[in-house]
Design an enzyme around this catalytic site. Structure first.
Site, PDB file in Angstrom:
ATOM      1  N   ASP A  13      -6.151  -7.889  -6.749  1.00 45.98           N
ATOM      2  CA  ASP A  13      -5.330  -7.317  -5.681  1.00 45.98           C
ATOM      3  C   ASP A  13      -6.159  -6.686  -4.564  1.00 45.98           C
ATOM      4  O   ASP A  13      -7.312  -6.293  -4.767  1.00 45.98           O
ATOM      5  CB  ASP A  13      -4.424  -6.210  -6.251  1.00 45.98           C
ATOM      6  N   HIS A  64       0.857  -9.092  -0.934  1.00 47.47           N
ATOM      7  CA  HIS A  64       0.721  -7.712  -1.441  1.00 47.47           C
ATOM      8  C   HIS A  64       0.960  -6.716  -0.294  1.00 47.47           C
ATOM      9  O   HIS A  64       0.387  -5.632  -0.303  1.00 47.47           O
ATOM     10  CB  HIS A  64      -0.662  -7.546  -2.056  1.00 47.47           C
ATOM     11  N   HIS A  68      -0.548  -2.116   2.459  1.00 49.62           N
ATOM     12  CA  HIS A  68      -0.540  -1.442   1.155  1.00 49.62           C
ATOM     13  C   HIS A  68       0.196  -0.095   1.153  1.00 49.62           C
ATOM     14  O   HIS A  68      -0.287   0.887   0.583  1.00 49.62           O
ATOM     15  CB  HIS A  68      -1.973  -1.266   0.643  1.00 49.62           C
ATOM     16  N   HIS A 158      -9.106  -5.580  -9.093  1.00 42.37           N
ATOM     17  CA  HIS A 158      -9.118  -5.460  -7.629  1.00 42.37           C
ATOM     18  C   HIS A 158     -10.408  -6.041  -7.060  1.00 42.37           C
ATOM     19  O   HIS A 158     -11.489  -5.804  -7.607  1.00 42.37           O
ATOM     20  CB  HIS A 158      -8.981  -3.992  -7.219  1.00 42.37           C
TER      21      HIS A 158
HETATM   22 ZN   LIG Z   1      -2.769  -2.947  -4.543  1.00 38.96          ZN
END
Ligand SMILES: [Zn+2]
Length: 193
Positions: A13, A64, A68, A158
């Site tokens: 991510d 995503h 964020h 991540h």
């Molecule tokens: Zn995230």
């Protein structure tokens, strides 16, 4: 997920980040494994070459959001904008609209589910959180993946958002271990269109 038996998904991510994502792609390529990248629009916009590489190498790119945010604090118009702008960049750089959406912090609400569906996306969460963003040490990340490994598991890591060198090194270690243990690493597939 496709196939039967010991199947797992690896998801990354917040990227792409040119400092870490290419290393992750190199490791995945070395073992001929496909993964899912939930990209942020503002990162994708500046690193379109990496989305193009993901497409070339068979990875799945999900949405995503653009920046964020915590979606539960936003109104519908802003949530829609966060999703739409990101889908546009993904379509341009990756070549296809994203089919999967992951809310930042895993914080979905009704609007996020509804708007995601309107934009043609399914939600995809995770079941094993490596907590790699806390930089707990490469060995700890490897242990969390090894301990959490099971059929149907979705691993969260991540490739951006801070120093992700531990995440990069951990993948080099746990990926061959998972493969040696008989796991098949795959990407999500839609059961219906
Ligand atoms: Zn995230």
């Amino acid at each position: 997920m496709s196939g039967r038996g010991r199947t797992m998904l690896l998801t990354f991510d917040d990227g792409p980040d040119p400092r870490y994502t290419p290393d992750i792609l190199d490791t995945l390529a070395k073992y001929d494994v496909r993964a899912t990248f939930f990209v942020c629009g503002e990162m994708a916009d500046h690193n379109r070459d990496l989305l193009s590489r993901m497409a070339d190498e068979g990875h799945v790119v999900g949405n995503h959001t653009w920046s964020h945010p915590l979606l539960t604090r936003l109104g519908r118009r802003r949530i829609r904008s966060e999703m739409e702008r990101t889908s546009e960049v993904v379509e341009q750089a990756y070549g296809e609209l994203p089919r999967w959406f992951r809310a930042p912090y895993g914080a979905w609400n009704r609007a996020a589910f509804q708007l995601g569906a309107e934009l043609g996306m399914e939600p995809l969460a995770w079941t094993v959180d490596t907590l790699d963003w806390t930089t707990p040490g490469t060995g700890t990340i490897v242990d969390r993946v090894a301990d959490g490994a099971a059929p149907g598991v979705v691993v969260l890591s991540h490739d951006a958002g801070g120093d992700r060198s531990q995440s990069v090194r951990a993948l080099r270690s746990y990926l061959p271990e998972l493969l040696d243990s008989g796991y098949h690493l795959t990407v999500p597939r839609r059961r219906y269109v």
